[in-house]
Write a protein that holds these residues in place. Sequence first.
Motif, short mmCIF file in Angstrom:
data_model
loop_
_atom_site.label_atom_id
_atom_site.label_comp_id
_atom_site.label_asym_id
_atom_site.label_seq_id
_atom_site.Cartn_x
_atom_site.Cartn_y
_atom_site.Cartn_z
N ALA A 280 0.83 -1.21 0.00
CA ALA A 280 0.00 0.00 0.00
C ALA A 280 0.86 1.26 0.00
O ALA A 280 0.47 2.28 -0.57
N LEU A 281 2.03 1.20 0.64
CA LEU A 281 2.94 2.35 0.64
C LEU A 281 3.42 2.66 -0.79
O LEU A 281 3.50 3.82 -1.18
N VAL A 282 3.69 1.62 -1.56
CA VAL A 282 4.08 1.80 -2.97
C VAL A 282 2.95 2.47 -3.74
O VAL A 282 3.16 3.38 -4.54
N VAL A 283 1.72 2.01 -3.48
CA VAL A 283 0.55 2.58 -4.16
C VAL A 283 0.41 4.06 -3.84
O VAL A 283 0.20 4.89 -4.74
N VAL A 284 0.53 4.42 -2.57
CA VAL A 284 0.40 5.82 -2.17
C VAL A 284 1.47 6.68 -2.84
O VAL A 284 1.18 7.77 -3.35
N LEU A 285 2.70 6.20 -2.86
CA LEU A 285 3.79 6.97 -3.45
C LEU A 285 3.62 7.14 -4.96
O LEU A 285 3.74 8.25 -5.50
N VAL A 286 3.31 6.06 -5.66
CA VAL A 286 3.21 6.12 -7.13
C VAL A 286 1.98 6.90 -7.56
O VAL A 286 2.06 7.80 -8.41
N LEU A 287 0.83 6.59 -6.96
CA LEU A 287 -0.39 7.32 -7.35
C LEU A 287 -0.33 8.77 -6.89
O LEU A 287 -0.83 9.66 -7.59
N GLY A 288 0.28 9.01 -5.73
CA GLY A 288 0.41 10.38 -5.25
C GLY A 288 1.28 11.21 -6.18
O GLY A 288 0.95 12.37 -6.49
N TRP A 289 2.41 10.63 -6.63
CA TRP A 289 3.30 11.35 -7.55
C TRP A 289 2.61 11.60 -8.88
O TRP A 289 2.71 12.68 -9.47
N THR A 290 1.86 10.61 -9.36
CA THR A 290 1.11 10.76 -10.62
C THR A 290 0.09 11.89 -10.50
O THR A 290 -0.02 12.74 -11.39
N ALA A 291 -0.63 11.91 -9.41
CA ALA A 291 -1.64 12.95 -9.20
C ALA A 291 -0.99 14.33 -9.09
O ALA A 291 -1.52 15.33 -9.60
N ALA A 292 0.17 14.40 -8.44
CA ALA A 292 0.87 15.67 -8.30
C ALA A 292 1.29 16.22 -9.66
O ALA A 292 1.17 17.43 -9.92
N ARG A 293 1.78 15.35 -10.54
CA ARG A 293 2.17 15.80 -11.87
C ARG A 293 0.95 16.20 -12.70
O ARG A 293 0.99 17.18 -13.45
N ALA A 294 -0.14 15.44 -12.57
CA ALA A 294 -1.35 15.76 -13.32
C ALA A 294 -1.98 17.05 -12.81
O ALA A 294 -2.62 17.80 -13.57
#
Length: 362
Positions: A280-294
């Motif tokens: 879940a930590l990987v999910v938060v980091l990857v999806l969070g970074w994606t959302a930040a760029r979007a």
Amino acid sequence: MAITALIVALLPLSMAWISKDTSRYRKLVWIAVFLTFDLIVFGAFTRLTDSGLGCPDWPGCYGLANPFLAHEEIRAAEALQPTGPVTMVKAWIEMIHRYLAMAIGILIVAMLAVAWYRWRKSRQAAYSPGYPTFLFFFVCLQGAFGAWTVTLKLQPVIVTMHLLLGMGLLALLTWFGGRQDQLLRPASAMVARTRLATVRRLALLSGLVLLVQLFLGGWVSTNYATLACTEFPLCGGKIVPEMDFEHGFHLWRELGKTAAGHYLPFSALTAIHWVHRNFALVVVLVLGWTAARAWTMAPLRPVARAIVAVLALQALSGIATIYLSYPLLLAVLHNAGAAALVLLLTMLNYRAKFLDDAPAAQ
């Protein structure tokens, strides 16, 4: 059964027919998206209330169309085992789930029929029949896994695949709805193509990461491993507890048993839970970074905001589920959050794609 499903499907079909939307076909697709999301949430409720075998055969209930007709058989089974798996309440939960699933199948058949009819008459891109034909075969595969879920007595790998296919159907319908939106209102925006290409790659990576987590979450649920760790961030008082990965992640086995037929050790359940929790930590980091760029791109910002909000709530609900000893409502909401992330990431992927493909504004 078919008549009941048709009656259930008549309401959404009527809503699409009487809609003032410029495209009733588009409306039908988005109604199917809404109902598929509801079906996933209700499917979670069915699983979490142990109602998956509320009717121990398929597609009917003791060979009959509804629990009313199977009243005697259900009461006899309930008298032998008052807590289930077969009770009147659980039978109705399971059959409502089946009725809703069949109704969605009817909606997809309606999409297919309309697409072929309009395509033969007009050859409009909006009615190209390839995608709805694929959806039809996909929902048939999903129905087959629904049947095997019952006939194979909740075998974990089958139930997990049933969940993943349900999420896949939601993603496919959401993509189809986005396609219909873009065909009606073609995208044209001033966007930085370099940044957009980066967001597209990140969105695709996020989808793959979420798929892995969906499998792990489904594996936790179908193996009843949610309370294998009852504290956070530790598990059994340790950062890395005793775990049995070999038995925990052996896919083809009966519920609660090892491949050899012995009872599944608790350390196997711990391994299942621990991997899901830490990934879940990987999910938060990857999806969070994606959302930040979007977030930096105006056309994608609303979806990025929604992803951040749902991701935060999903993390909190997962932790709260552990601390509050797995309350039903919270567990259902956690499943709903996973479905919402699938929907939002699909929207982000198709919006980024169509923006990238669209001509720049003049």
